[in-house]
Design a protein around this motif. Structure first.
Motif, PDB file in Angstrom:
ATOM      1  N   HIS A  34       0.782  -1.220   0.145  1.00  0.00           N
ATOM      2  CA  HIS A  34       0.088  -0.047   0.072  1.00  0.00           C
ATOM      3  C   HIS A  34       0.857   1.170   0.106  1.00  0.00           C
ATOM      4  N   GLY A  35       2.077   1.362  -0.587  1.00  0.00           N
ATOM      5  CA  GLY A  35       2.809   2.647  -0.714  1.00  0.00           C
ATOM      6  C   GLY A  35       3.666   2.908   0.369  1.00  0.00           C
ATOM      7  N   GLY A  36       4.043   2.171   1.414  1.00  0.00           N
ATOM      8  CA  GLY A  36       5.035   2.547   2.345  1.00  0.00           C
ATOM      9  C   GLY A  36       4.299   2.891   3.638  1.00  0.00           C
ATOM     10  N   ALA A  37       5.276   3.019   4.416  1.00  0.00           N
ATOM     11  CA  ALA A  37       4.695   3.330   5.811  1.00  0.00           C
ATOM     12  C   ALA A  37       4.333   4.846   6.178  1.00  0.00           C
ATOM     13  N   PRO A  38       3.327   5.243   6.916  1.00  0.00           N
ATOM     14  CA  PRO A  38       3.064   6.664   7.265  1.00  0.00           C
ATOM     15  C   PRO A  38       4.141   7.144   8.092  1.00  0.00           C
TER      16      PRO A  38
END
Length: 121
Positions: free
Chosen positions: A89-93
Motif C-alpha cells: 500500500h505504498g509505504g509506511a506513514p
C-alpha cells in the motif's frame, strides 16, 4: 472453521471496529489477506500511525482470556503481515506502524467486554 465460530469472530471484529472508531481511529480495511501467510483482522489509522489490529473473541467460560492469545510467534507473524501490508500500500506513514490487540469477552449474560491494548508487538 464452523459457521458458529466464524459468526462469533465476525461479531467480535464488528465490536472491535466500532471501539476503534469510537477512539477516533479510521478503519481502512478489514480481513486483509496476504495469501497463505495469514490475515490482518483490522487495519486502521490513528492520526499519522498505521494500526494493525488483531481481534480475539472468546465466550465466557473456561477459555483463556482473549488478551493472552498473542504469543511471541503470533506477534512475529503480525509484524510480518504489517510489513507486507505497508509494502502493498505504498509505504509506511510518517508515524510508523503499531500493532494493537482488541480482546472481546462475551459473558453468558450481560454486555460484551471490549478491551483495547495498544502496541502489543
Amino acid at each position: 472453521m464452523s459457521k458458529a465460530r466464524s459468526a462469533l469472530g465476525k461479531y467480535g471484529e464488528d465490536l472491535a471496529a466500532r471501539r476503534l472508531a469510537q477512539a477516533g481511529m479510521t478503519v481502512l480495511q478489514r480481513n486483509w489477506r496476504a495469501g497463505r501467510t495469514g490475515e490482518i483482522d483490522i487495519v486502521a489509522r490513528d492520526g499519522d500511525v498505521l494500526v494493525v489490529c488483531e481481534v480475539k473473541t472468546r465466550r465466557g467460560g473456561g477459555y483463556e482470556h482473549p488478551m493472552a492469545a498473542v504469543t511471541p510467534e503470533k506477534a512475529a507473524r503480525l509484524r510480518g503481515l504489517a510489513e507486507r501490508w505497508v509494502h502493498a500500500h505504498g509505504g509506511a506513514p510518517p508515524g510508523g506502524v503499531r500493532i494493537d490487540l482488541v480482546g472481546v469477552l462475551l459473558p453468558h449474560r450481560g454486555a460484551p467486554c471490549v478491551e483495547h491494548a495498544r502496541g502489543v508487538a
